[in-house]
Scaffold this active site. Structure first.
Site, PDB file in Angstrom:
ATOM      1  N   CYS A   1       0.810  -1.210   0.000  1.00 15.84           N
ATOM      2  CA  CYS A   1       0.000   0.000   0.000  1.00 15.84           C
ATOM      3  C   CYS A   1       0.854   1.276   0.000  1.00 15.84           C
ATOM      4  O   CYS A   1       2.071   1.238   0.145  1.00 15.84           O
ATOM      5  CB  CYS A   1      -0.954  -0.036   1.185  1.00 15.84           C
ATOM      6  SG  CYS A   1      -2.338   1.109   1.067  1.00 15.84           S
ATOM      7  N   ASP A   2       0.153   2.403  -0.101  1.00 17.95           N
ATOM      8  CA  ASP A   2       0.735   3.699  -0.420  1.00 17.95           C
ATOM      9  C   ASP A   2       2.033   4.037   0.300  1.00 17.95           C
ATOM     10  O   ASP A   2       3.014   4.426  -0.319  1.00 17.95           O
ATOM     11  CB  ASP A   2      -0.264   4.813  -0.100  1.00 17.95           C
ATOM     12  CG  ASP A   2      -1.517   4.743  -0.946  1.00 17.95           C
ATOM     13  OD1 ASP A   2      -1.708   3.729  -1.628  1.00 17.95           O
ATOM     14  OD2 ASP A   2      -2.299   5.697  -0.923  1.00 17.95           O
ATOM     15  N   LYS A   3       2.043   3.973   1.631  1.00 18.34           N
ATOM     16  CA  LYS A   3       3.173   4.500   2.393  1.00 18.34           C
ATOM     17  C   LYS A   3       4.272   3.477   2.607  1.00 18.34           C
ATOM     18  O   LYS A   3       5.378   3.837   3.032  1.00 18.34           O
ATOM     19  CB  LYS A   3       2.691   5.036   3.753  1.00 18.34           C
ATOM     20  CG  LYS A   3       1.538   6.022   3.664  1.00 18.34           C
ATOM     21  CD  LYS A   3       1.803   7.189   2.734  1.00 18.34           C
ATOM     22  CE  LYS A   3       0.633   8.144   2.647  1.00 18.34           C
ATOM     23  NZ  LYS A   3      -0.558   7.598   1.964  1.00 18.34           N
TER      24      LYS A   3
ATOM     25  N   SER B   1      -6.639  12.497  -2.357  1.00 17.84           N
ATOM     26  CA  SER B   1      -6.667  11.170  -2.961  1.00 17.84           C
ATOM     27  C   SER B   1      -6.211  11.266  -4.404  1.00 17.84           C
ATOM     28  O   SER B   1      -6.203  12.333  -5.015  1.00 17.84           O
ATOM     29  CB  SER B   1      -8.086  10.605  -2.899  1.00 17.84           C
ATOM     30  OG  SER B   1      -8.254   9.531  -3.787  1.00 17.84           O
TER      31      SER B   1
END
Length: 571
Positions: A129-131, A478
């Site tokens: 995921c993103d981070k 987002s």
């Protein structure tokens, strides 16, 4: 040219026999069942962000097991280590969603403690995921030991009543529901169908954008991104990466040889061509700081956005699915199209240059990944603004330009100190067409940790005002493209006494994407009076991780980094 290979005695993990470090380590590892032969092999950290709380991480234990088998088969000794697993949709419930960005730095520090403390020889990062991706890349740049990113894949999305539905659309329609535009029953049904497999969000949001960035930087195997989670292609990459990281250790191929200024410029070009997430900008800046690369990534994006066309139109900015993008060639296909604009002499984790990696690449679908001379759009999908309201920067995700796309806006400010207050005003009908909603106290220091403004933006659209009001915030957004004009990550932020802290209800604000400007139309003398009256905020927390982050983080233009040298540059 083949690189010279080291011998086992040169590995930093192999302590001198008879020393105290050798003795206590041998006692520990013999108790774990390791042999003396095992103990002299290259020792590889398999960095796993597995979690049972989020579908994006739920398959990583299986990937870790396969990766460890591949490392052993290649003559290495794997050690699985765990870090925090931040999912935007799960750990955003507490503290106004401000844990999300700071967890990136927590991951980097967690990796440092475990890998540097143990003096392991290399790292295989399981990206999700993103981070997790930027956190892992920051650790790689900081520790500068052989490192390889393994792209762990995107989730399958679903259908509802014959229409596509994914997690980003659930997030969007939750905002619509808050304003009565989507029924509870419809929203509930969307949640039942949106996710059909493990993996990250299926659009070109931050996760898939950062996966492409990892490959563009040269830190993932060629052809790695994107990939469907648990697909045959993903498993082949896992095994190839497990084998390759052992060779990288023997070759002593380190991240700082790969993470050069050229690599960062290439990554910016790829993200622009794919109309990727604006969050990649601050993440790339943080990685550059960790790598010791003196580069203003924001300036790079500003410069490159003036010449890099939009070559792909993957959801949410266009009609193509992530599956179609993968089949057409993925990030490697984008780079092949961009080849004339790239610095192809950049070294990659394969041991070859980018030019060598691209030499035999062919794009499989000219509509999904367009040629340079026939792009989806010639004007930038990501635009950086400056002006009296954002002297350093503000960012707009425009997406593909259409005739009805609003690129300029001028109106009176309505100032809100929290997203909840703004949403309540919206629901009560107190927000009018033509207004500029200013949502502040959302920045890295003011949050602390950077609150998200997207919930408000989606609620505005759900109220039918998306094209008729603008939103300006020092928070993050987002990856979705909005119908109206939304300016995020305004710098300097409220907590630093930036102009956004001085805005009052009724002040006129003018935004012009074409001119790349955002202006607060208040006389300079009046702003000076307001600035003199501004009182810097006290820290919001007395203890805990957010307290540490709030007191040490640099501004976004330095990557929201915790490195002291980056903080000094702010003063």
């Amino acid at each position: 040219m083949a690189r010279a290979r080291r011998d086992a005695a040169s590995l930093r993990s192999n302590f001198e026999p008879g020393t105290s470090r050798w003795a206590v380590r041998r006692a520990q590892w013999r108790a774990l069942g390791l042999s003396d032969a095992d103990m002299v092999k290259p020792k590889i950290a398999v960095v796993n962000t597995s979690s049972e709380m989020a579908i994006c991480f739920s398959h990583l234990d299986g990937i870790a097991a396969r990766a460890k088998d591949a490392i052993r088969a290649a003559g290495g000794l794997p050690f699985e280590i765990r870090t925090a697993a931040p999912s935007d949709f799960i750990i955003s419930a507490g503290r106004r969603a401000t844990y999300i960005l700071p967890t990136r730095d927590l991951i980097a520090n967690d990796i440092e403690v475990q890998v540097e403390g143990a003096q392991l020889d290399g790292m295989l990062m399981l990206t999700s995921c993103d981070k997790t991706v930027p956190g892992q890349l920051m650790a790689a740049a900081r520790l500068d030991i052989p490192t390889l990113m393994v792209i762990c894949g995107y989730q399958s999305s679903g259908e509802l009543d014959g229409e596509h539905v994914d997690i980003e659309e659930v997030f969007l329609h939750a905002g619509y529901h808050a304003q009565g535009a989507t029924s509870f029953e419809r929203l509930r049904d969307m949640t039942e169908h949106a996710i059909q497999s493990p993996g990250v969000c299926s659009g070109m949001g931050t996760a898939n954008s950062m996966h492409s960035v990892a490959e563009a930087l040269g830190m993932a195997l060629a052809g790695a991104a994107p990939v469907a989670a648990n697909s045959a292609a993903m498993w082949a990459q896992v095994e190839a990466a497990g084998s390759r990281i052992v060779d990288m250790v023997w070759e002593d191929l380190r991240p700082r040889e790969i993470l050069t200024a050229a690599a960062f410029r290439n990554a910016a070009r790829v993200n622009l061509a794919q109309a990727g997430s604006i969050n990649c900008i601050k993440h790339l800046q943080a990685i550059a700081v960790e790598a010791g690369v003196n580069l203003d990534v924001y300036e790079v994006f500003d410069t490159e956005s003036r010449r890099v066309p939009v070559l792909t139109a993957v959801r949410p900015i266009g009609p193509h699915s992530i599956e179609a993008f993968e089949a057409a060639g993925g990030a490697r296909g984008t780079m092949k199209r961009l080849e004339p604009l790239l610095e192809t002499e950049a070294l990659t984790c394969t041991g070859q240059t980018l030019a060598e990696n691209l030499s035999d690449v062919r794009v499989a679908d000219d509509d999904v990944i367009r040629p340079l001379d026939d792009p989806h759009g010639t004007e930038a999908a990501i635009v950086l603004l400056t002006g009296s309201l954002a002297p350093r920067t503000g960012i707009v995700k425009v997406g593909l330009r259409t005739p009805d796309r609003k690129l300029a806006f001028r109106g009176p400010a309505r100032v809100f100190e929290s997203s909840a207050d703004a949403e309540a005003a919206l629901k009560a009908g107190r927000i009018r067409r033509g207004e500029v909603l200013v949502l502040r106290r959302q920045g890295v220091r003011g949050g602390p940790g950077m609150g998200g403004a997207s919930r408000l933006v989606f609620a505005v659209e759900g109220a039918g005002l998306g094209a008729d009001v603008a939103v300006v915030t020092d928070g993050q957004l987002s990856g979705l493209v909005n119908k109206g004009l939304v300016v995020g990550e305004v710098q300097p932020e409220w907590a630093d006494g930036g102009p956004i802290a001085l805005v009052r209800d009724g002040d006129m604000i003018a935004i012009d994407v074409t001119a790349r400007s955002i202006e607060l139309e208040v006389p300079a003398q009046e702003l000076d009076w307001r600035r003199a009256a501004f009182v810097p905020p006290e820290p919001t927390s007395d203890s805990g991780w957010l307290s540490i982050y709030e007191r040490t983080v640099s501004d976004l233009r330095h990557g929201a980094s915790l490195i002291p040298d980056a903080r000094k540059k702010d003063s």
